[in-house]
Design a protein around this motif. Structure first.
Motif, mmCIF file in Angstrom:
data_model
loop_
_atom_site.group_PDB
_atom_site.id
_atom_site.type_symbol
_atom_site.label_atom_id
_atom_site.label_comp_id
_atom_site.label_asym_id
_atom_site.label_seq_id
_atom_site.Cartn_x
_atom_site.Cartn_y
_atom_site.Cartn_z
ATOM 1 N N SER A 1 0.718 -5.037 0.264
ATOM 2 C CA SER A 1 0.441 -3.724 -0.291
ATOM 3 C C SER A 1 -0.982 -3.228 -0.033
ATOM 4 C CB SER A 1 0.737 -3.746 -1.778
ATOM 5 O OG SER A 1 0.638 -2.478 -2.313
ATOM 6 N N ASP B 1 -1.696 3.540 -5.138
ATOM 7 C CA ASP B 1 -0.401 3.733 -5.782
ATOM 8 C C ASP B 1 0.558 4.536 -4.906
ATOM 9 O OD1 ASP B 1 -0.787 6.558 -6.265
ATOM 10 O OD2 ASP B 1 -1.960 6.045 -8.035
ATOM 11 N N ARG B 2 1.782 4.576 -5.367
ATOM 12 C CA ARG B 2 2.871 5.227 -4.624
ATOM 13 C C ARG B 2 2.597 6.712 -4.371
ATOM 14 N NH1 ARG B 2 9.112 4.398 -5.090
ATOM 15 N NH2 ARG B 2 9.824 6.385 -4.286
ATOM 16 N N ASP B 3 2.027 7.399 -5.359
ATOM 17 C CA ASP B 3 1.704 8.819 -5.208
ATOM 18 C C ASP B 3 0.759 9.044 -4.035
ATOM 19 O OD1 ASP B 3 1.449 11.713 -6.239
ATOM 20 O OD2 ASP B 3 -0.639 10.998 -6.270
ATOM 21 N N LYS B 4 -0.258 8.205 -3.915
ATOM 22 C CA LYS B 4 -1.237 8.364 -2.826
ATOM 23 C C LYS B 4 -0.580 8.073 -1.475
ATOM 24 C CE LYS B 4 -4.400 8.961 -5.991
ATOM 25 N NZ LYS B 4 -3.683 9.503 -7.147
ATOM 26 N N ARG C 1 -5.631 -1.681 -3.740
ATOM 27 C CA ARG C 1 -4.242 -1.239 -3.690
ATOM 28 C C ARG C 1 -4.224 0.253 -3.998
ATOM 29 N NH1 ARG C 1 1.070 -3.825 -6.298
ATOM 30 N NH2 ARG C 1 2.314 -1.962 -6.112
#
Length: 134
Positions: free
Chosen positions: A16, A65-68, A63
């Protein structure tokens, strides 16, 4: 520049943090090509912290996040679509700042729409360009 963004997309699956670092490298290469200032970069990434942006620019990524990742994915798609539609690099890179009469832009630039703060605005610009590609 174009090759760097595409190479970043083609790298094998990694943990990730590594995926985030690869995605951010591609984003910062595009930001350079588009002459984005820090405020524009932060808006596109959905960041509120300048220090986070600075850390990411320095390669300090634990790491993201998914939004980024979603935002970066849209930006990569927008970049790619522009370079397909407008094969002259400078014209493609300058397009995002040009006023646009298409209804989704209302006379504003694509960058104005993309920096409105919502990930949905990035999606709309991406869909518009994909439709223009046919």
């Amino acid at each position: 520049m174009k090759e760097v963004a595409h190479a970043a997309l083609a790298e094998p699956q990694t943990p990730s943090a590594d995926k985030g670092a690869v995605a951010l490298r591609a984003f910062f290469n595009i930001a350079k090509a588009w002459n984005l200032d820090e405020k524009e970069q932060m808006s596109l990434l959905g960041l509120t912290s300048r220090s986070t942006l600075q850390s990411w620019k320095a390669g300090k990524v634990s790491r993201i996040d998914r939004d980024k990742l979603e935002r970066i994915s849209y930006i990569l798609g927008i970049y790619k679509a522009l370079h397909i539609l407008l094969p002259v690099r400078q014209i493609a890179d300058d397009w995002i700042r040009q006023p646009n009469t298409a209804p989704i832009f209302g006379g504003r630039s694509a960058l104005d729409r993309m920096t409105a703060g919502n990930v949905g605005d990035l999606q709309i610009v991406r869909q518009y360009l994909d439709a223009e590609r046919g």
